[in-house]
Design a protein around this motif. Structure first.
Motif, PDB file in Angstrom:
ATOM      1  N   ALA A 134       0.876  -1.179  -0.105  1.00 43.01           N
ATOM      2  CA  ALA A 134      -0.245  -0.007   0.144  1.00 43.01           C
ATOM      3  C   ALA A 134       0.831   1.231   0.033  1.00 43.01           C
ATOM      4  N   ALA A 135       1.763   1.081   0.751  1.00 40.04           N
ATOM      5  CA  ALA A 135       2.772   2.396   0.851  1.00 40.04           C
ATOM      6  C   ALA A 135       3.443   2.611  -0.562  1.00 40.04           C
ATOM      7  N   ARG A 136       3.776   1.611  -1.200  1.00 38.24           N
ATOM      8  CA  ARG A 136       4.480   1.684  -2.806  1.00 38.24           C
ATOM      9  C   ARG A 136       3.347   2.395  -3.521  1.00 38.24           C
ATOM     10  N   ARG A 137       2.145   1.678  -3.437  1.00 40.72           N
ATOM     11  CA  ARG A 137       1.133   2.258  -4.502  1.00 40.72           C
ATOM     12  C   ARG A 137       0.636   3.753  -4.237  1.00 40.72           C
ATOM     13  N   LEU A 138       0.758   4.151  -2.926  1.00 44.56           N
ATOM     14  CA  LEU A 138       0.331   5.467  -2.643  1.00 44.56           C
ATOM     15  C   LEU A 138       1.555   6.433  -2.503  1.00 44.56           C
ATOM     16  N   ALA A 139       2.838   5.946  -2.851  1.00 45.26           N
ATOM     17  CA  ALA A 139       3.926   6.833  -2.753  1.00 45.26           C
ATOM     18  C   ALA A 139       3.978   7.219  -1.433  1.00 45.26           C
ATOM     19  N   GLY A 140       3.947   6.121  -0.315  1.00 48.26           N
ATOM     20  CA  GLY A 140       3.838   6.771   1.208  1.00 48.26           C
ATOM     21  C   GLY A 140       4.960   5.964   1.783  1.00 48.26           C
ATOM     22  N   THR A 141       4.808   5.664   2.941  1.00 46.27           N
ATOM     23  CA  THR A 141       5.938   5.265   3.967  1.00 46.27           C
ATOM     24  C   THR A 141       5.294   4.359   4.826  1.00 46.27           C
ATOM     25  N   ALA A 142       5.816   3.097   5.212  1.00 47.88           N
ATOM     26  CA  ALA A 142       5.190   2.206   6.357  1.00 47.88           C
ATOM     27  C   ALA A 142       6.467   2.359   7.418  1.00 47.88           C
ATOM     28  N   VAL A 143       5.822   2.464   8.339  1.00 47.19           N
ATOM     29  CA  VAL A 143       6.686   2.145   9.700  1.00 47.19           C
ATOM     30  C   VAL A 143       6.645   1.108  10.580  1.00 47.19           C
ATOM     31  N   LEU A 144       7.239   0.098  10.420  1.00 46.48           N
ATOM     32  CA  LEU A 144       7.032  -1.276  11.007  1.00 46.48           C
ATOM     33  C   LEU A 144       8.074  -1.513  12.161  1.00 46.48           C
ATOM     34  N   ASP A 145       7.298  -1.522  13.477  1.00 52.05           N
ATOM     35  CA  ASP A 145       7.907  -1.699  14.622  1.00 52.05           C
ATOM     36  C   ASP A 145       8.947  -0.496  14.812  1.00 52.05           C
ATOM     37  N   GLY A 146       8.775   0.642  14.255  1.00 48.53           N
ATOM     38  CA  GLY A 146       9.546   1.671  14.443  1.00 48.53           C
ATOM     39  C   GLY A 146      10.545   1.824  13.287  1.00 48.53           C
ATOM     40  N   VAL A 147      10.631   1.135  12.498  1.00 49.17           N
ATOM     41  CA  VAL A 147      11.610   1.046  11.476  1.00 49.17           C
ATOM     42  C   VAL A 147      10.930   1.706  10.235  1.00 49.17           C
ATOM     43  N   VAL A 148      11.428   2.618   9.529  1.00 47.20           N
ATOM     44  CA  VAL A 148      10.776   3.360   8.389  1.00 47.20           C
ATOM     45  C   VAL A 148      11.312   2.432   7.019  1.00 47.20           C
ATOM     46  N   VAL A 149      10.076   2.058   6.322  1.00 43.84           N
ATOM     47  CA  VAL A 149      10.285   1.416   5.143  1.00 43.84           C
ATOM     48  C   VAL A 149       9.715   2.491   4.023  1.00 43.84           C
ATOM     49  N   THR A 150      10.325   2.918   3.291  1.00 41.35           N
ATOM     50  CA  THR A 150       9.677   3.784   1.946  1.00 41.35           C
ATOM     51  C   THR A 150       9.954   2.933   0.748  1.00 41.35           C
ATOM     52  N   PRO A 151       9.222   2.068   0.418  1.00 33.97           N
ATOM     53  CA  PRO A 151       9.481   1.234  -1.045  1.00 33.97           C
ATOM     54  C   PRO A 151       9.292   2.137  -2.303  1.00 33.97           C
ATOM     55  N   ASP A 152      10.377   1.938  -3.076  1.00 40.19           N
ATOM     56  CA  ASP A 152      10.136   2.741  -4.186  1.00 40.19           C
ATOM     57  C   ASP A 152       8.914   2.457  -5.171  1.00 40.19           C
ATOM     58  N   PRO A 153       8.290   3.366  -5.322  1.00 34.89           N
ATOM     59  CA  PRO A 153       6.997   3.132  -6.325  1.00 34.89           C
ATOM     60  C   PRO A 153       7.297   2.482  -7.481  1.00 34.89           C
ATOM     61  N   ASP A 154       8.411   2.824  -8.324  1.00 35.05           N
ATOM     62  CA  ASP A 154       8.966   2.305  -9.482  1.00 35.05           C
ATOM     63  C   ASP A 154       9.552   0.951  -9.569  1.00 35.05           C
ATOM     64  N   ALA A 155       9.652   0.302  -8.108  1.00 30.26           N
ATOM     65  CA  ALA A 155      10.447  -0.807  -8.219  1.00 30.26           C
ATOM     66  C   ALA A 155       9.651  -2.146  -8.667  1.00 30.26           C
ATOM     67  N   GLN A 156       8.464  -2.012  -8.819  1.00 27.21           N
ATOM     68  CA  GLN A 156       7.568  -3.198  -9.230  1.00 27.21           C
ATOM     69  C   GLN A 156       7.176  -2.699 -10.739  1.00 27.21           C
ATOM     70  N   ILE A 157       7.312  -3.345 -11.827  1.00 24.07           N
ATOM     71  CA  ILE A 157       6.854  -2.890 -13.050  1.00 24.07           C
ATOM     72  C   ILE A 157       6.011  -3.728 -13.707  1.00 24.07           C
ATOM     73  N   ASP A 158       5.908  -5.204 -12.997  1.00 29.04           N
ATOM     74  CA  ASP A 158       5.174  -6.277 -13.918  1.00 29.04           C
ATOM     75  C   ASP A 158       3.626  -5.856 -13.764  1.00 29.04           C
ATOM     76  N   LEU A 159       2.703  -6.465 -14.877  1.00 29.24           N
ATOM     77  CA  LEU A 159       1.519  -6.186 -14.755  1.00 29.24           C
ATOM     78  C   LEU A 159       0.938  -7.632 -15.208  1.00 29.24           C
ATOM     79  N   THR A 160      -0.499  -7.713 -15.175  1.00 31.46           N
ATOM     80  CA  THR A 160      -1.094  -8.852 -15.405  1.00 31.46           C
ATOM     81  C   THR A 160      -2.319  -8.426 -16.123  1.00 31.46           C
ATOM     82  N   VAL A 161      -2.817  -8.798 -17.235  1.00 34.18           N
ATOM     83  CA  VAL A 161      -4.116  -8.567 -17.568  1.00 34.18           C
ATOM     84  C   VAL A 161      -4.923 -10.035 -17.404  1.00 34.18           C
TER      85      VAL A 161
END
Length: 333
Positions: A134-161
């Protein structure tokens, strides 16, 4: 007009008698609570607002309670205290931990960094992976047990129809070659190594069993000779030189994303047209921060992936999903 939010509480309430983890989803001010709800529904079909966010008497938005399961809930939105001017959702879920991360393994989602003593399992694993997605999709950040994880929105490019329309290989190749003439059928096929050694020998059968076996074999042969050859799946390759390879895999699937449930044409399964990128160094896909050369190649490959996906969708219709199984609008490609 911007909505005024309540400040983030120091501690979220936990369920009675349950050891809870507290994680955060931090998003921009432009992200509505309904967008978070839709992403939760894409992974957890029982998601519902127990208490929707509502303006208070003082004009400040009262946080809502979005429950994704019996033991997991999101509370928010709250005001972000990180100076980003965004909003925060507090996630409470059971604290369930397993073994530490495997030494030397990939950590593209940053979970090994966030949970070095033991990775989440069961419910917490599902929740944490959704938070990162969700953080990746929304260009946001997840804070997991106090650790900041900011996933790159462009890191996953695969798509499925996903569609109820089956394209024969010649038709799919024509569609793909209209996008890029370099597309070819994927090489495949292996020499037959002979029958397995554990098969029953004809010498072990009596006359009645042998006759029954031969009759059954004749029925199979007749059906094979009088029926068109059934093709269960195939693949196309688009070589990108130094940028790697784009693979288009076409096959039927019964296990579909949660977001497709309830669609009449997807009842019982669908045809999946998976368009994925294979870089020259496959291990770099598992790195949280891959090298610059990888990111440049990925950016160029993403254009081909999007164009192929769009062209296929224009022909077969259906729905498009990203690697996190969130739906993607055709206009967003």
């Amino acid at each position: 007009m911007p909505v005024t939010l309540r400040p983030l509480p120091a501690q979220a309430p936990a369920g009675p008698g349950m050891r809870q983890s507290r994680h955060l989803l931090v998003v921009g001010a432009e992200v509505e609570a309904e967008e978070v709800e839709l992403l939760a529904l894409s992974r957890f079909p029982t998601t519902r607002w127990e208490v929707p966010p509502t303006p208070g008497r003082d004009g400040v938005l009262e946080p809502g309670l979005l429950r994704t399961s019996r033991h997991t809930a999101l509370r928010g939105p709250y005001a972000s205290n990180g100076g980003r001017g965004g909003s925060v959702f507090v996630v409470s879920c059971p604290r369930e931990r397993g073994e530490p991360p495997f030494p030397g393994g990939g950590d593209r989602d940053g979970l090994g960094r966030a949970f070095p003593a033991g990775l989440p399992v069961r419910e917490e694993d599902r929740v944490v992976r959704w938070l990162v997605a969700a953080a990746r999709r929304l260009a946001g950040t997840a804070v997991l047990d106090g650790v900041v994880v900011t996933p790159d929105p462009d890191a996953q490019i695969d798509l499925t129809v996903y569609s109820d329309v089956w394209l024969e290989p010649e038709a799919a190749l024509a569609v793909a070659r209209h996008v890029d003439a370099r597309t070819v059928y994927a090489p495949g096929g292996e020499d037959w190594a002979g029958p397995p050694a554990h098969l029953v020998s004809p010498a072990d059968l009596d006359a009645a069993d042998a006759a029954e076996l031969h009759a059954a074999a004749d029925d199979v042969d007749i059906a094979a000779l009088t029926s068109p050859e059934a093709l269960s799946g195939y693949a196309l390759h688009l070589p990108l030189g130094l940028d790697g390879l784009v693979v288009v895999e076409i096959a039927g699937e019964e296990l579909l994303p949660v977001s497709l449930r309830g669609l009449p044409w997807a009842d019982g399964g669908a045809i999946a047209y998976r368009v994925r990128w294979v870089p020259d160094d496959f291990t770099e896909l598992e790195e949280e921060r891959p090298p610059t050369a990888h990111r440049i190649a990925r950016g160029r490959a993403a254009i081909s992936v999007a164009k192929l996906t769009g062209a296929l969708h224009d022909v077969v219709g259906g729905e498009i999903a990203d690697q996190s199984e969130f739906l993607v609008a055709r206009s967003d490609l």
